[in-house]
Design a protein around this motif. Structure first.
Motif, short mmCIF file in Angstrom:
data_model
loop_
_atom_site.label_atom_id
_atom_site.label_comp_id
_atom_site.label_asym_id
_atom_site.label_seq_id
_atom_site.Cartn_x
_atom_site.Cartn_y
_atom_site.Cartn_z
N GLY A 48 54.62 -15.45 20.99
CA GLY A 48 54.23 -14.04 20.98
C GLY A 48 52.97 -13.70 20.21
O GLY A 48 52.69 -12.52 19.99
N LYS A 49 52.21 -14.69 19.80
CA LYS A 49 50.96 -14.38 19.09
C LYS A 49 49.86 -15.36 19.51
O LYS A 49 50.15 -16.50 19.91
CB LYS A 49 51.18 -14.41 17.58
CG LYS A 49 51.65 -15.73 17.05
CD LYS A 49 51.94 -15.66 15.56
CE LYS A 49 52.50 -17.00 15.14
NZ LYS A 49 53.37 -16.97 14.04
N LYS A 120 52.78 -22.92 30.19
CA LYS A 120 52.28 -21.68 29.60
C LYS A 120 50.77 -21.57 29.72
O LYS A 120 50.23 -20.56 30.16
CB LYS A 120 52.71 -21.60 28.14
CG LYS A 120 52.20 -20.40 27.38
CD LYS A 120 52.77 -20.41 26.00
CE LYS A 120 53.84 -19.40 25.80
NZ LYS A 120 53.84 -18.20 26.53
N ILE A 121 50.05 -22.63 29.33
CA ILE A 121 48.59 -22.60 29.38
C ILE A 121 48.11 -22.51 30.83
O ILE A 121 47.17 -21.77 31.15
CB ILE A 121 47.98 -23.80 28.65
CG1 ILE A 121 48.24 -23.67 27.14
CG2 ILE A 121 46.49 -23.93 28.92
CD1 ILE A 121 47.82 -24.87 26.32
#
Length: 172
Positions: A48-49, A120-121
């Motif tokens: 989340g960051k 994700k990436i």
């Protein structure tokens, strides 16, 4: 817009390989080496960051290993999967990632973390989830030999806080 890392292709040293591997070398993956100085930085959203992840100059990877027939489906190792593949390989090999300051982050989170990292990436870069999810599922099932192969480097990194393996099994 995503800036791709600057890479060069590295060929394996044939005299250090048995004859049967040299004969089959046409099927070897292409090895990419990061040439950005001091390295390549990519900002990923993890937990989340935003986190500035760093790949040092000289790091070698085959990107996202994929068979040539899958390239027509968008699974090229130097395409949308490349950046995620580089960070995934770094994590599999070392058991941690580096932040932009060179500090270890996400230490020892296991194989599943590395597999999700690629997905994700890839989704962040492409804007679609399908390629990363397919790569993630493939890694979850078939990535164990690579994970086990990186254990010797992860073990070294666990006892030496200055150790970072850049070349892995791709040689000098």
């Amino acid at each position: 817009m995503i800036t791709m890392p600057t890479v060069r292709q590295v060929w394996r040293n044939p005299e250090k390989r048995p004859l049967w591997r040299r004969v089959l070398a046409i099927h070897d993956p292409v090895i990419y080496e990061i040439t950005d100085t001091p390295g390549y930085v990519y900002t990923a959203w993890i937990d989340g960051k935003p986190v500035d992840l760093f790949l040092p100059c000289g790091f070698r990877s085959d990107g996202a290993t994929s068979p040539p027939f899958s390239w027509t489906l968008g699974f090229r190792p130097d395409g949308v999967l490349a950046i995620g593949g580089y960070f995934h390989d770094f994590y599999y090999r070392n058991g941690f990632l580096l932040d932009a300051d060179g500090k270890r982050v996400f230490v020892g989170r296991g194989k599943a973390f590395g597999d999700r990292l690629l997905a994700k990436i890839t989704a962040e870069i492409s804007g679609v989830h399908a390629p990363g999810k397919i790569a993630h599922a493939t890694l979850a099932l078939c990535g164990w030999p690579a994970w086990w192969g990186g254990k010797k480097y992860r073990d070294k990194a666990a006892v030496n806080p200055d150790y970072v393996e850049l070349h892995g099994d791709y040689g000098d």
